[in-house]
Design a protein around this motif. Structure first.
Motif, mmCIF file in Angstrom:
data_model
loop_
_atom_site.group_PDB
_atom_site.id
_atom_site.type_symbol
_atom_site.label_atom_id
_atom_site.label_comp_id
_atom_site.label_asym_id
_atom_site.label_seq_id
_atom_site.Cartn_x
_atom_site.Cartn_y
_atom_site.Cartn_z
ATOM 1 N N VAL A 3 -42.847 -29.566 11.982
ATOM 2 C CA VAL A 3 -43.161 -27.540 10.864
ATOM 3 C C VAL A 3 -42.216 -27.436 11.624
ATOM 4 O O VAL A 3 -41.215 -27.202 10.816
ATOM 5 N N LEU A 4 -42.261 -27.022 12.944
ATOM 6 C CA LEU A 4 -41.338 -26.078 13.653
ATOM 7 C C LEU A 4 -39.930 -26.483 13.515
ATOM 8 O O LEU A 4 -39.242 -25.392 13.361
ATOM 9 N N LYS A 5 -39.921 -27.930 13.709
ATOM 10 C CA LYS A 5 -38.503 -28.585 13.844
ATOM 11 C C LYS A 5 -37.739 -28.662 12.584
ATOM 12 O O LYS A 5 -36.626 -27.812 12.312
ATOM 13 N N SER A 6 -38.835 -28.576 11.422
ATOM 14 C CA SER A 6 -38.217 -28.078 10.349
ATOM 15 C C SER A 6 -38.035 -27.108 9.906
ATOM 16 O O SER A 6 -36.789 -27.533 9.064
ATOM 17 N N GLY A 10 -34.065 -26.103 8.520
ATOM 18 C CA GLY A 10 -34.151 -25.182 7.737
ATOM 19 C C GLY A 10 -33.206 -24.141 7.354
ATOM 20 O O GLY A 10 -32.169 -23.869 6.920
ATOM 21 N N ILE A 11 -33.145 -23.315 8.418
ATOM 22 C CA ILE A 11 -32.741 -21.727 8.716
ATOM 23 C C ILE A 11 -31.228 -21.946 9.154
ATOM 24 O O ILE A 11 -30.692 -21.875 8.844
ATOM 25 N N ARG A 12 -31.258 -23.602 10.100
ATOM 26 C CA ARG A 12 -29.604 -23.398 10.607
ATOM 27 C C ARG A 12 -29.120 -23.903 9.497
ATOM 28 O O ARG A 12 -28.039 -23.908 9.236
ATOM 29 N N GLY A 13 -29.690 -25.198 8.310
ATOM 30 C CA GLY A 13 -29.174 -25.734 7.576
ATOM 31 C C GLY A 13 -28.678 -24.579 6.417
ATOM 32 O O GLY A 13 -28.039 -25.194 5.208
ATOM 33 N N GLY A 14 -29.409 -23.628 6.015
ATOM 34 C CA GLY A 14 -29.545 -22.572 4.604
ATOM 35 C C GLY A 14 -30.326 -23.490 3.736
ATOM 36 O O GLY A 14 -30.593 -22.314 2.708
ATOM 37 N N SER A 15 -31.131 -24.687 3.911
ATOM 38 C CA SER A 15 -31.971 -24.682 3.155
ATOM 39 C C SER A 15 -33.325 -23.197 2.926
ATOM 40 O O SER A 15 -34.251 -23.180 1.817
ATOM 41 N N ILE A 16 -33.536 -22.674 3.789
ATOM 42 C CA ILE A 16 -34.033 -20.975 3.850
ATOM 43 C C ILE A 16 -33.272 -20.469 4.856
ATOM 44 O O ILE A 16 -33.158 -20.199 5.467
ATOM 45 N N GLU A 17 -33.471 -19.013 3.704
ATOM 46 C CA GLU A 17 -32.868 -18.413 4.177
ATOM 47 C C GLU A 17 -33.509 -16.955 4.616
ATOM 48 O O GLU A 17 -34.791 -16.364 4.853
ATOM 49 N N ARG A 250 -38.909 -4.082 12.483
ATOM 50 C CA ARG A 250 -37.488 -5.072 11.860
ATOM 51 C C ARG A 250 -38.665 -6.550 11.201
ATOM 52 O O ARG A 250 -39.154 -6.860 11.559
ATOM 53 N N VAL A 251 -38.538 -6.192 9.389
ATOM 54 C CA VAL A 251 -38.884 -6.980 8.991
ATOM 55 C C VAL A 251 -38.346 -7.884 7.780
ATOM 56 O O VAL A 251 -36.967 -8.110 7.211
ATOM 57 N N LEU A 252 -38.458 -9.096 8.510
ATOM 58 C CA LEU A 252 -37.577 -10.550 7.985
ATOM 59 C C LEU A 252 -38.776 -10.827 6.693
ATOM 60 O O LEU A 252 -39.770 -11.814 6.932
ATOM 61 N N ALA A 253 -37.571 -11.341 5.322
ATOM 62 C CA ALA A 253 -38.860 -12.959 5.266
ATOM 63 C C ALA A 253 -37.848 -13.792 4.736
ATOM 64 O O ALA A 253 -36.765 -14.010 4.478
ATOM 65 N N LEU A 254 -38.879 -15.250 4.989
ATOM 66 C CA LEU A 254 -38.741 -16.104 4.993
ATOM 67 C C LEU A 254 -38.135 -16.846 3.761
ATOM 68 O O LEU A 254 -39.323 -16.858 2.730
ATOM 69 N N VAL A 255 -36.723 -17.309 3.549
ATOM 70 C CA VAL A 255 -37.061 -18.338 1.525
ATOM 71 C C VAL A 255 -36.552 -19.069 1.469
ATOM 72 O O VAL A 255 -35.015 -19.434 2.372
ATOM 73 N N GLU A 256 -36.995 -20.484 0.605
ATOM 74 C CA GLU A 256 -36.998 -21.150 0.332
ATOM 75 C C GLU A 256 -35.436 -21.491 0.138
ATOM 76 O O GLU A 256 -35.852 -20.787 -1.249
ATOM 77 N N ARG A 257 -34.236 -21.530 -0.196
ATOM 78 C CA ARG A 257 -33.308 -21.619 -1.353
ATOM 79 C C ARG A 257 -33.428 -23.563 -2.489
ATOM 80 O O ARG A 257 -33.650 -24.276 -1.450
#
Ligand code: MN
Length: 257
Positions: A3-6, A10-17, A250-257
């Motif tokens: 899960v952590l690897k994906s 996802g963050i690096r590849g842009g599918s998670i913003e 610092r508030v960050l949101a992870l969003v699946e694109r």
């Protein structure tokens, strides 16, 4: 794949913003202003220690002057008298600081009425459409107020009758504290309560009920319009200030694109 690897891929590849929900911290960042005789917090300020000069030729650094409740910040239960035996910021379990979030958008209503109040019926109607509020997650309350965040006067929107900013009714605050599964609420305004909440019964009901129930507050958020209605994950860790009632965060949101 783990899960952590994906997640990382996802963050690096842009599918998670990663969406930043934090207001920048400067000496102009709006702060709460309470009337006499109450104490007030200080504006944020940098105090230079050295900047590649004779005070420190190779390095630049500052002291910071700030309140706990300055800019985008986290309210811990101990902030309010109803939560005085509850957690301070350092005591909040780390696992509670990463949580699902939903967005309730009432920006049109708040644009028409700066004293707009979220009611229980608004939330239950939202739940009918989008499903239940998230267990241990954040209710993020969008009002469009972040558009005013660069101007203290427009942000606080005060006149001779006091501040006029959108918030949550006392009944709804109590319901969210006692009947809903959320860990807390996040708002775009200077505090979790409405501008006029000094005259509510009880006064400042979001603070009173939510912090009294061991829940949390997040304030001065921005970019909530960039989040999906459901499905985002919010990371909102306050500094571990021992005995602290709140902390800039610092508030960050992870969003699946
Ligand atoms: Mn606060």
């Amino acid at each position: 794949m783990s899960v952590l690897k994906s997640l990382v891929e996802g963050i690096r590849g842009g599918s998670i913003e990663v969406v930043d929900l934090t207001s920048p911290l400067t000496s102009d960042t709006p702060i709460l202003q309470l009337p006499e005789p109450f104490g007030n917090t200080i504006p944020f300020r940098l105090e230079e220690i050295s900047r590649y000069d004779d005070r420190g030729p190779g390095w630049y650094w500052n002291d910071i002057h700030t309140g706990e409740h300055t800019g985008t910040h986290f309210d811990a239960p101990v902030h309010w008298v109803t939560g005085k035996d509850g957690e301070d910021v350092s005591q909040v379990a780390p696992a509670r600081l990463l949580a699902p979030a939903v967005v309730l958008d009432f920006s049109a209503q708040a644009a028409a009425d700066p004293d707009f109040l979220l009611q229980i019926d608004h939330v239950t109607a939202w739940e009918k459409e989008h499903g239940p509020l998230p267990e241990g997650g954040w209710l993020l309350y969008r009002t469009g107020w972040d558009a005013r965040a660069d101007d203290q006067a427009r942000f606080l929107n005060a006149n001779e009758t006091g501040p006029h900013t959108p918030g949550i009714s006392a009944e709804c605050a109590r319901w969210l504290a006692e009947r809903s599964p959320v860990c807390g609420i996040g708002v775009e305004t200077v505090g979790t309560d409405a501008g006029a909440a000094h005259s509510f019964d009880p006064a400042f009901p979001c603070h009173s009920f939510l912090l009294g129930a061991g829940k949390y507050g997040l304030t001065q958020l921005r970019n909530l319009d960039r989040l999906p209605v459901t499905g985002a994950v919010v990371v909102a860790p306050p500094l571990p200030i021992i005995g602290g009632s709140g902390s800039p965060v610092r508030v960050l949101a992870l969003v699946e694109r």
